[in-house]
Each structure stands twice: as structure tokens, then as C-alpha cells.
Scaffold this motif. Structure first.
Motif, PDB file in Angstrom:
ATOM      1  N   ARG A 575      13.575-101.615  75.501  1.00  0.00           N
ATOM      2  CA  ARG A 575      14.865-102.133  76.554  1.00  0.00           C
ATOM      3  C   ARG A 575      14.756-102.588  77.446  1.00  0.00           C
ATOM      4  O   ARG A 575      14.536-102.487  78.473  1.00  0.00           O
ATOM      5  N   ASP A 576      15.040-103.953  77.009  1.00  0.00           N
ATOM      6  CA  ASP A 576      14.522-105.127  78.683  1.00  0.00           C
ATOM      7  C   ASP A 576      15.925-104.581  79.733  1.00  0.00           C
ATOM      8  O   ASP A 576      16.692-104.704  79.395  1.00  0.00           O
ATOM      9  N   ALA A 577      15.419-105.299  80.933  1.00  0.00           N
ATOM     10  CA  ALA A 577      16.068-104.855  81.889  1.00  0.00           C
ATOM     11  C   ALA A 577      16.715-106.241  82.275  1.00  0.00           C
ATOM     12  O   ALA A 577      18.315-105.324  82.873  1.00  0.00           O
ATOM     13  N   GLU A 578      17.141-106.979  81.949  1.00  0.00           N
ATOM     14  CA  GLU A 578      18.195-108.061  81.700  1.00  0.00           C
ATOM     15  C   GLU A 578      19.463-108.046  80.642  1.00  0.00           C
ATOM     16  O   GLU A 578      20.248-107.910  80.695  1.00  0.00           O
ATOM     17  N   VAL A 579      18.379-107.997  79.633  1.00  0.00           N
ATOM     18  CA  VAL A 579      19.833-107.686  78.243  1.00  0.00           C
ATOM     19  C   VAL A 579      20.190-106.753  77.124  1.00  0.00           C
ATOM     20  O   VAL A 579      20.511-106.806  76.836  1.00  0.00           O
ATOM     21  N   GLY A 580      18.555-105.888  77.513  1.00  0.00           N
ATOM     22  CA  GLY A 580      18.585-104.458  76.519  1.00  0.00           C
ATOM     23  C   GLY A 580      17.744-104.322  75.042  1.00  0.00           C
ATOM     24  O   GLY A 580      16.701-105.394  75.314  1.00  0.00           O
ATOM     25  N   PRO A 581      18.034-103.931  74.735  1.00  0.00           N
ATOM     26  CA  PRO A 581      17.744-103.560  73.409  1.00  0.00           C
ATOM     27  C   PRO A 581      17.243-104.653  72.919  1.00  0.00           C
ATOM     28  O   PRO A 581      18.173-105.795  71.984  1.00  0.00           O
ATOM     29  N   VAL A 582      15.747-104.894  72.708  1.00  0.00           N
ATOM     30  CA  VAL A 582      15.636-106.264  71.343  1.00  0.00           C
ATOM     31  C   VAL A 582      14.421-105.534  70.669  1.00  0.00           C
ATOM     32  O   VAL A 582      13.937-104.685  71.517  1.00  0.00           O
ATOM     33  N   VAL A 583      14.216-106.267  69.942  1.00  0.00           N
ATOM     34  CA  VAL A 583      13.273-105.925  68.570  1.00  0.00           C
ATOM     35  C   VAL A 583      12.382-106.846  68.032  1.00  0.00           C
ATOM     36  O   VAL A 583      12.098-108.093  68.226  1.00  0.00           O
ATOM     37  N   LEU A 584      10.461-106.289  68.285  1.00  0.00           N
ATOM     38  CA  LEU A 584       9.900-107.718  68.302  1.00  0.00           C
ATOM     39  C   LEU A 584       9.262-107.398  66.566  1.00  0.00           C
ATOM     40  O   LEU A 584       8.338-106.036  66.649  1.00  0.00           O
ATOM     41  N   LEU A 585       8.607-108.464  66.039  1.00  0.00           N
ATOM     42  CA  LEU A 585       7.504-108.511  64.853  1.00  0.00           C
ATOM     43  C   LEU A 585       6.519-110.069  65.365  1.00  0.00           C
ATOM     44  O   LEU A 585       6.782-110.647  66.084  1.00  0.00           O
ATOM     45  N   GLY A 586       5.378-109.381  64.979  1.00  0.00           N
ATOM     46  CA  GLY A 586       4.332-110.343  65.735  1.00  0.00           C
ATOM     47  C   GLY A 586       2.827-110.265  64.771  1.00  0.00           C
ATOM     48  O   GLY A 586       3.104-109.150  63.877  1.00  0.00           O
ATOM     49  N   ALA A 587       2.284-111.026  65.410  1.00  0.00           N
ATOM     50  CA  ALA A 587       1.256-110.581  64.548  1.00  0.00           C
ATOM     51  C   ALA A 587      -0.027-109.146  65.342  1.00  0.00           C
ATOM     52  O   ALA A 587       0.263-109.464  66.067  1.00  0.00           O
ATOM     53  N   GLY A 588      -0.837-108.342  64.565  1.00  0.00           N
ATOM     54  CA  GLY A 588      -0.711-106.867  64.453  1.00  0.00           C
ATOM     55  C   GLY A 588      -1.963-106.806  65.141  1.00  0.00           C
ATOM     56  O   GLY A 588      -2.657-107.937  64.873  1.00  0.00           O
ATOM     57  N   GLY A 589      -2.806-104.831  66.022  1.00  0.00           N
ATOM     58  CA  GLY A 589      -4.280-105.385  66.244  1.00  0.00           C
ATOM     59  C   GLY A 589      -3.904-105.321  67.092  1.00  0.00           C
ATOM     60  O   GLY A 589      -2.923-105.311  67.887  1.00  0.00           O
ATOM     61  N   VAL A 590      -4.887-104.571  67.388  1.00  0.00           N
ATOM     62  CA  VAL A 590      -6.242-104.616  68.919  1.00  0.00           C
ATOM     63  C   VAL A 590      -6.018-106.432  69.759  1.00  0.00           C
ATOM     64  O   VAL A 590      -5.854-106.363  70.793  1.00  0.00           O
TER      65      VAL A 590
END
Length: 678
Positions: A575-590
Motif C-alpha cells: 500500500r504505497d503512501a502516495e498512490v495506494g495499493p500496488v502489486v509487484l511481480l519479479g525475479a524471486g529468491g534471495v
């Protein structure tokens, strides 16, 4: 709206009779640029200010006022709020700084001013606002020194800027490009009126064709959403240039998602979802309006263009800059090639090099017309060399004739390699977008091809889930299971509480609401072969974690069968402080934060949006059968993205993520989970 944008009666509170002082400028500029309305300087020490009758107090002004510009020092502003409201003002603009940006005391003063204004039915512009300029109505209620100019170039672009000093800078830079403005408004701190709210007013003005936004932050995002909806309905682009693109401060986030979904990435997702074009360069911010005026977002952009050039080097620069922006300079397709052959032009590769043909208008026109026939491109880009500087009429004539022949069928935008002011002026007068650098051309085209219609608001109901006050990973997994993303696991209350019926080997992890990164605290053990090894590992882990994180609350252990996938991703919500809820997908792991290979959208997203996100993550090409590798379950990943994005409907969730989410040939597995309450 009328009182803000076109007041017929203005009070200047604190107006100075000394022309050299900042507080004299508003009165000087209003009269210099032709303001014909009632003007009321307020100065307790003078009966006349700069040749006009002055008043000791606001209360002494005869009749009512529409707009009050408070030019007093910070400590004197609060006392004027009720007075200007009593005189009928609908808007008061505050010049002074030293409010919220100055610390707690300034914030408290700002809050009191806003409360007093609301109680009186008064709207505030600022504090720290350089005022408003309405060129068609001859209103220059501002202290910006750019108003020293003898004339202000009129036009149909409106600018709303959170930086007052940028009003003059953008107006002067725009004038050099043939741009004129209708309105220029500085919002300052936005204690009350926001840039988004004013933009919503401006798109309803029949004298405005587009609204430009110079932003330092996004305050009250709902105002931008409304402005974007109105702008799209009216066919008027909203164009933003937002500062804050650096990644400093990401290390303060508690989760990988927080570090990766920084405020600028979230802002980018916000602009995209709401159909707001974003320029990332000041040059392209100024040049983008000419490219999009009168156009609508493309339903299915090809992200490819046709490039013709009279200079090989200039054409190559454009191809290179476009490629960096993710836009292909594409070789002519069969339809375009056939038309080129018909006029004795023979393309080779990505560039139609016309160096030997010179800049004869009929040849440029024929090339543009032929290339516009390509069915797999979004625009035709003529690149013109030295002739643009020395023979502007000839250089521009072919582009103009080509554009007219193509009509609305395809965008035509030019890059002039030399400094060619006369040609640029001719192109601007003809309504043809022209660019001074290949980088600004590429940035403007990227913004245009990223442009979408605003996404309708989601009205789905949230799933019922009672989240613990201090959730650990087990609670996070239960939350994701409620969303439809379940993976079996078992809890151990203590080191002796070894679960029965486990399928070995297993992974063991510490449970704690205070440890987001378990590996760093020694809270992860993998490939444990049996129950005895599990119990021993739990005892050693508890001892390690107590040393590494002595203040952390430990709530037990989590046990899960070992699993391996074709690929690992991070799937997160914030829940971003400026724009509200966002969803993220990316390369995962450590290594998620190291790779930063991510896609971001406003949440929630639908399946189409989820597929777009998957296509943007380079690491996910492996699940498409890259070089003979097994294909992953893309449909399961699509459903997982949609499910996690529904956290937007649950206001008690601030952050949540699965990292990694393992993708198999069939299905997905939650390998690690985390959630933070709002």
C-alpha cells in the motif's frame, strides 16, 4: 472554479508600495498584463499602493472579493483566513513558506489554517504558492519573475506545477518551441487544493486542450483519478513530469516488495493505470503535447516505428535511442515495401536511407506515404539533416505533405539533427511534432505507446480473513490460502513438537512476526531428511536466532516439504503512501533486490493485466519453454497474481509477499510468505 481560475475581484493582502519588493510584484504584473477586474491592495501603512487605493484591513474593502492573495509573512497568515472568507472570497492563495515543510510547528500552523478555511467555506491554494496565471483572461496573480516579459504567449495548454519557480521556466522553454499556455498555476504545499483537483477543473475548460503536471509528489491520488477520468472522456491528455525517480531510501523497507516497489515505480504504475502520460525528461515533457494532441491511446500498440533519414548518422541515433526505450525501428513490411518499390525506393534493413535522394519534398512525401502503409508500426519518423538548418522550407515541405497524405492513419513525428529553429517553427505551426534530441523523441514515443484508457475501479468484495495482530509466516500463508493460494505446511510449537506424517526431506523456518528476512537471522534450514534431523535443527536454530535477533518474538517453527520449480518469482503487495495499493511481480529468491527485474501495477489487476506483468519480467521467459526447457504453468501464475492483487480490497493489510513463489510444470508453490498489518 471561477474564483480560482478567473476571479473578477482580487485582494492583495500585504501588498507593498516599493516596486523592488517581492510583495509588490503581483499588483505590478496584474496591471502590466491587462487585468481589468477590481484590485484591492491591503496595507495598513498606506492609503495608496502603486497608484491604487489601498485599504488598512480586509474588512475595509467595499463589496465582496473572489480571490485573496495573502502576501504576508508566515506568522500573519492565520489571522487573515476568517477575514477574507467574510468578504466572500472563495479562494485564498498563500505565498509564504515555513509551513508543513518546516517541521512540526509549521505543520500545526498549516493544519490550523486549513481547519479555519474549511469552517469558513474557503479553499486554500498553497502555502508556498506563486499564484495563478490565466493568459486569455489577462490575469497574472503571481510573483514569478517570468512575468517581467512584455507579452505572454497564449495557447491552449494548461500547466499545474507544485514548484512555483517552474512556471516561468516552462513558459519560457515552451515559447521557444512555439507552445503557448492558457493557465499556469502553482500549488505549493497543497494543504487544501491539490494539483489533481485543479487539473480536473482545467480539463472541463473549453479553452484547454491538454493539462501538463509538474509534480514532486502525488497527494490525494483520488483527485488525479477523477481528473484522468474527465480528461479521457473529453479527449484531453494529462501529461506528467514527476521528480523522485532515484532509489535512495529503499533500504528502509521491511520487505523485498517495499524495496522493489519504490515510490517512483508505484507512481509509474499509477500513471499507467489512470491513462496519464508520463515524460521522464524535461525536453520530452515540453515536446510531448504536440505528439498526443487530438489523439487517443492505441488499443494494441506494436511498439515499432518506420524511420526514414537523409543522414545515416542521425538515423542511427534515432534507432539506438528508440531501442533503449523499448521501441523497434522496424524494416518495411510487404505492403510498405511494395509502395516503396513503386516510387523507385529500395529499403535495406531498419532505416530507409534517402541520403542520395536529398530532401526533395516529393521524395520525402512519397517515402512517408509508403511507410505509413506498414501494418506493423505505430508511427513514421522522418530524420532530416543539414537541409533543415539551411533550407527549412524544402526540409519541412515534404514532411508536411506526407503528413497530410497520411492523415489520421498514422502518427508522423520528425527529428531534426542540426539546430534548426526555422524548421522547428514551421513544423510547430503545422501541428507536426518535432524533436531536438533522439532521446526526447524516444521518451515521448514511449509515453505515447504506454498510454492506456483509465482502468475502471474494482468493486469486488474482499475475502473474509481475521489476521492476527502480530502475524508470522504461518498467518501470512493462511491469508494467501484464503485468497486461493494454498501450500501445505505444519507448525511446531517448540523444538520437541515434531509433526507427524511429513513427507521428507523438509525445510524448517523460524516463526516470528519480527523477522522478515529469516536467512539473515539463521532462521532457515533446508533438506532435513527425517524427524530426528528436524528436531536437532530446530534446537540449533532457536539458539542461533536468539543470538542474532534477541528482541524478536518467537512463535514457533514452520515445516514444509522441500520443493523445486522451473523458476522462482517474488509476488508482492504494498500500500504505497502516495498512490495506494500496488502489486509487484519479479525475479524471486534471495537475489530479488539485486536483479530488480520487476513489473508493477495498481492493484487489483485482472488476468489481462497479470499477463502483461509476466511478459515484462525478463527472467520469466524460461517458463515459456526457453531453448527447449520445460514450460511452466503460466495460467497458475496468472491466477496467483490476480489473487494477491485482491489484497487491495483489505484495508488492514499494508504489505504482503510470497518470495519465492515456485513455478512448476503444473501449479505453483508458496516457499516463503510475509505480511504486515496496516
Amino acid at each position: 472554479m471561477r474564483a480560482l481560475l478567473a476571479p473578477s475581484s482580487i485582494a492583495l493582502i500585504g501588498a507593498s508600495g516599493d516596486p523592488a519588493r517581492l510583495t509588490a510584484r503581483a499588483q505590478i504584473y496584474l496591471r502590466k498584463h491587462g487585468y481589468g477586474g477590481a484590485l484591492h491592495p491591503v496595507n495598513p501603512r498606506a492609503s495608496e499602493v502603486l497608484g491604487e487605493r489601498a485599504f488598512a484591513r480586509v474588512e475595509d474593502i467595499p463589496g465582496s472579493i473572489d480571490f485573496a492573495y495573502i502576501l504576508l509573512g508566515t506568522g500573519q497568515v492565520e489571522s487573515q483566513i476568517a477575514a477574507v472568507a467574510a468578504k466572500g472570497a472563495k479562494v485564498a492563495c498563500i505565498l509564504a513558506d515555513g509551513f508543513a515543510e518546516a517541521g512540526p510547528e509549521g505543520q500545526a500552523l498549516q493544519d490550523r489554517c486549513v481547519a479555519a478555511a474549511k469552517a469558513a467555506g474557503l479553499r486554500l491554494l498553497g502555502p508556498n504558492s506563486m499564484g495563478i496565471i490565466n493568459i486569455p483572461e489577462k490575469i497574472a496573480a503571481s510573483v514569478n519573475a517570468a512575468l517581467e516579459a512584455e507579452t505572454l504567449p497564449p495557447g491552449r495548454l494548461a500547466l499545474v506545477s507544485q514548484s512555483g519557480s517552474m512556471l516561468g521556466a516552462i513558459m519560457s522553454r515552451g515559447a521557444a518551441r512555439g507552445l503557448g499556455f492558457s493557465h499556469l498555476i502553482a500549488t505549493g504545499n497543497e494543504a487544501d487544493l491539490t494539483a489533481g483537483e485543479i487539473a480536473a477543473m482545467l480539463v472541463q475548460d473549453p479553452g484547454v486542450d491538454a493539462v501538463m503536471l509538474f509534480l514532486e509528489a502525488i497527494r490525494a491520488p483520488e483527485h488525479y483519478v477523477e481528473a484522468a477520468r474527465l480528461a479521457h472522456a473529453a479527449g484531453k491528455p494529462l501529461i506528467a513530469y514527476k521528480l523522485g525517480r532515484s532509489s535512495y531510501g529503499a533500504e528502509l523497507a521491511t520487505s523485498h516488495t517495499g524495496a522493489l516497489a519504490g515510490s517512483d515505480a508505484a507512481a509509474e504504475a499509477f500513471f499507467r493505470a489512470n491513462g496519464i502520460l508520463r515524460a521522464t525528461m524535461l525536453e520530452s515533457f515540453l515536446e510531448l503535447p504536440a505528439l498526443v494532441l487530438g489523439r487517443k491511446p492505441l488499443a494494441q500498440p506494436h511498439r515499432a516505428v518506420s524511420v526514414l533519414t537523409t543522414t545515416g548518422g542521425g538515423g542511427a541515433m534515432v534507432v539506438d535511442a528508440l531501442g533503449v526505450a523499448g521501441i523497434e525501428a522496424r524494416a518495411p513490411d510487404a505492403a510498405a515495401t511494395e509502395k516503396l518499390h513503386a516510387v523507385d525506393m529500395h529499403p535495406h534493413g531498419r532505416l530507409l536511407d534517402m541520403t542520395l535522394a536529398g530532401t526533395r519534398p516529393e521524395r520525402i512525401e512519397a517515402a512517408i506515404t509508403a511507410l505509413a502503409a506498414a501494418g506493423d508500426t505505430d508511427a513514421v519518423i522522418p530524420v532530416i539533416g543539414s537541409s533543415a538548418q539551411f533550407r527549412p522550407a524544402d526540409a519541412v515541405a515534404g514532411i508536411l505533405r506526407g503528413r497530410d497524405a497520411v492523415g489520421a492513419e498514422k502518427l508522423v513525428a520528425a527529428f531534426l539533427v542540426p539546430q534548426a529553429d526555422a524548421s522547428l517553427r514551421l513544423l510547430a505551426e503545422a501541428g507536426i511534432p518535432a524533436f531536438r534530441t533522439p532521446e526526447s523523441l524516444a521518451d515521448a514515443l514511449r509515453a505515447y505507446l504506454d498510454w492506456r484508457a483509465p482502468v475502471p475501479a474494482d468493486i469486488s468484495m474482499p475475502p473474509f480473513f481475521d489476521l492476527a495482530e502480530a502475524p508470522d509466516e504461518g498467518d501470512a500463508r493462511d491469508l494467501f490460502a484464503a485468497l486461493g493460494l494454498a501450500t501445505p505446511y505444519a507448525r511446531m510449537g517448540d523444538v520437541a513438537d515434531v509433526p507427524e506424517g511429513m513427507s521428507y526431506p523438509v525445510a524448517l523456518k523460524i516463526l516470528s512476526p519480527d523477522i522478515a528476512h529469516k536467512t539473515e537471522a539463521g532462521g532457515v534450514a533446508l533438506n532435513l531428511p527425517d524427524a530426528e534431523a528436524l528436531a536437532e535443527a530446530a534446537a540449533r536454530m532457536e539458539a542461533r536466532v536468539n543470538v542474532a535477533a534477541p528482541e524478536a518474538r518467537l512463535t514457533g517453527f514452520l515445516v514444509q516439504p522441500m520443493s523445486s520449480g522451473l523458476s522462482e518469482v517474488i509476488l508482492g503487495f504494498r500500500r504505497d503512501a502516495e498512490v495506494g495499493p500496488v502489486v509487484l511481480l519479479g525475479a524471486g529468491g534471495v537475489l530479488a533486490e539485486l536483479h530488480r527485474d520487476v513489473a508493477l501495477r495498481l492493484a487489483p489487476v485482472d488476468e489481462a493485466g497479470a499477463r502483461e506483468m509476466i511478459a515484462e519480467v525478463r527472467a520469466l521467459r524460461v517458463i515459456e519453454g526457453w531453448r527447449g526447457l520445460p514450460k511452466g504453468d503460466v495460467e497458475a501464475l496468472v491466477k496467483a497474481i490476480v489473487a494477491v492483487s485482491r489484497l487491495a480490497t483489505m484495508p488492514d493489510i499494508a504489505e504482503a509477499e510470497v518470495n519465492p513463489l515456485m513455478i512448476h510444470e503444473s501449479g505453483v508453490t508458496v516457499a516463503d510468505a510475509w505480511v504486515v498489518r496496516a
